[in-house]
Design an enzyme around this catalytic site. Structure first.
Site, mmCIF file in Angstrom:
data_model
loop_
_atom_site.group_PDB
_atom_site.id
_atom_site.type_symbol
_atom_site.label_atom_id
_atom_site.label_comp_id
_atom_site.label_asym_id
_atom_site.label_seq_id
_atom_site.Cartn_x
_atom_site.Cartn_y
_atom_site.Cartn_z
ATOM 1 N N LYS A 120 11.388 6.388 0.896
ATOM 2 C CA LYS A 120 9.953 6.109 0.935
ATOM 3 C C LYS A 120 9.257 6.999 1.969
ATOM 4 O O LYS A 120 8.234 7.626 1.674
ATOM 5 C CB LYS A 120 9.712 4.630 1.255
ATOM 6 C CG LYS A 120 8.239 4.229 1.228
ATOM 7 C CD LYS A 120 8.054 2.732 1.412
ATOM 8 C CE LYS A 120 8.246 2.337 2.850
ATOM 9 N NZ LYS A 120 7.920 0.928 3.118
ATOM 10 N N ASP A 138 5.653 1.494 -1.707
ATOM 11 C CA ASP A 138 5.710 0.462 -0.679
ATOM 12 C C ASP A 138 5.391 -0.889 -1.324
ATOM 13 O O ASP A 138 5.312 -0.993 -2.551
ATOM 14 C CB ASP A 138 4.742 0.785 0.463
ATOM 15 C CG ASP A 138 3.280 0.657 0.057
ATOM 16 O OD1 ASP A 138 2.991 0.521 -1.160
ATOM 17 O OD2 ASP A 138 2.407 0.679 0.950
#
Length: 210
Positions: A120, A138
């Site tokens: 991420k 997210d």
């Protein structure tokens, strides 16, 4: 959800948010990298408050190493998990200096090899610092992708792959921030503001409040 509807959704989001970007404060790829590492399980507001004190003193790998782990902790102790984050950042700085001549690397594999950096975070850096059309999933993006049915998936990797496949090419670079901002301010977790949502008629959420 068909592709015509997805196109319309991103067209509207892009019109409503013409310059979508991160809400983290930074002035270099390295500052962004540190801010994103600090932002895990923390708010952007909380990170910005800490980095406003840290970056004027130390905003390069060398200057953070000069602070040392204990010195770094003093600046980030208001952020959750600051002990482990400080340890990772010190190792990260050392690795950036030793393996990348002090520059933030621009490939996913090299970024993910840095301490404290996962997929991420790597995607955020590639997209926001370097302009690659990557999408970091997210909690906001995961929720919006599933709730609207733009790209439903059981886990973040599945959602990321579907977004990569389905987001219209023209919106691929900005999709990450468009979806985060929509999730943060409109398609919120507990009470989505469907009555104020510009894509409410296109969204396939079964429990819409309009």
């Amino acid at each position: 959800m068909n592709q015509t509807k997805r196109q319309a959704i991103f067209d509207r989001l892009a019109a409503a948010i013409p310059e979508p970007t991160t809400e983290l404060t930074y002035s270099s790829p390295f500052e962004l990298l540190i801010a994103v590492v600090l932002s895990a399980q923390a708010t952007d507001k909380g990170v910005n408050k800490a980095t406003a004190q840290l970056f004027p003193i130390a905003n390069t790998p060398e200057s953070i190493l000069n602070l040392g782990e204990a010195g770094l902790k003093e600046h980030i102790k208001t952020i959750g998990l600051f002990n482990s984050k400080a340890a990772n950042i010190i190792q990260l700085c050392r690795q950036v200096l030793e393996k990348h001549n002090g520059q933030v690397p621009q490939t996913r594999d090299e970024l993910e090899a840095l301490p404290g950096v996962g997929r991420k975070t790597a995607n955020v850096i590639l997209n926001t610092a370097f302009g690659y059309p990557t999408i970091a999933v997210d909690t906001h993006i995961f929720r919006v992708a599933n709730r609207t049915r733009i790209a439903p998936g059981k886990n973040v990797l599945e959602v990321e792959r579907k977004l990569d496949k389905y987001v219209p090419k023209a919106h691929k670079k900005d999709a990450h921030h468009l979806l985060i901002l929509h999730g943060r301010y409109t398609c919120t977790a507990r009470k989505p503001k469907c009555q104020d949502c510009i894509i409410a008629d296109l969204c396939e959420f079964k429990e819409k409040s309009v």
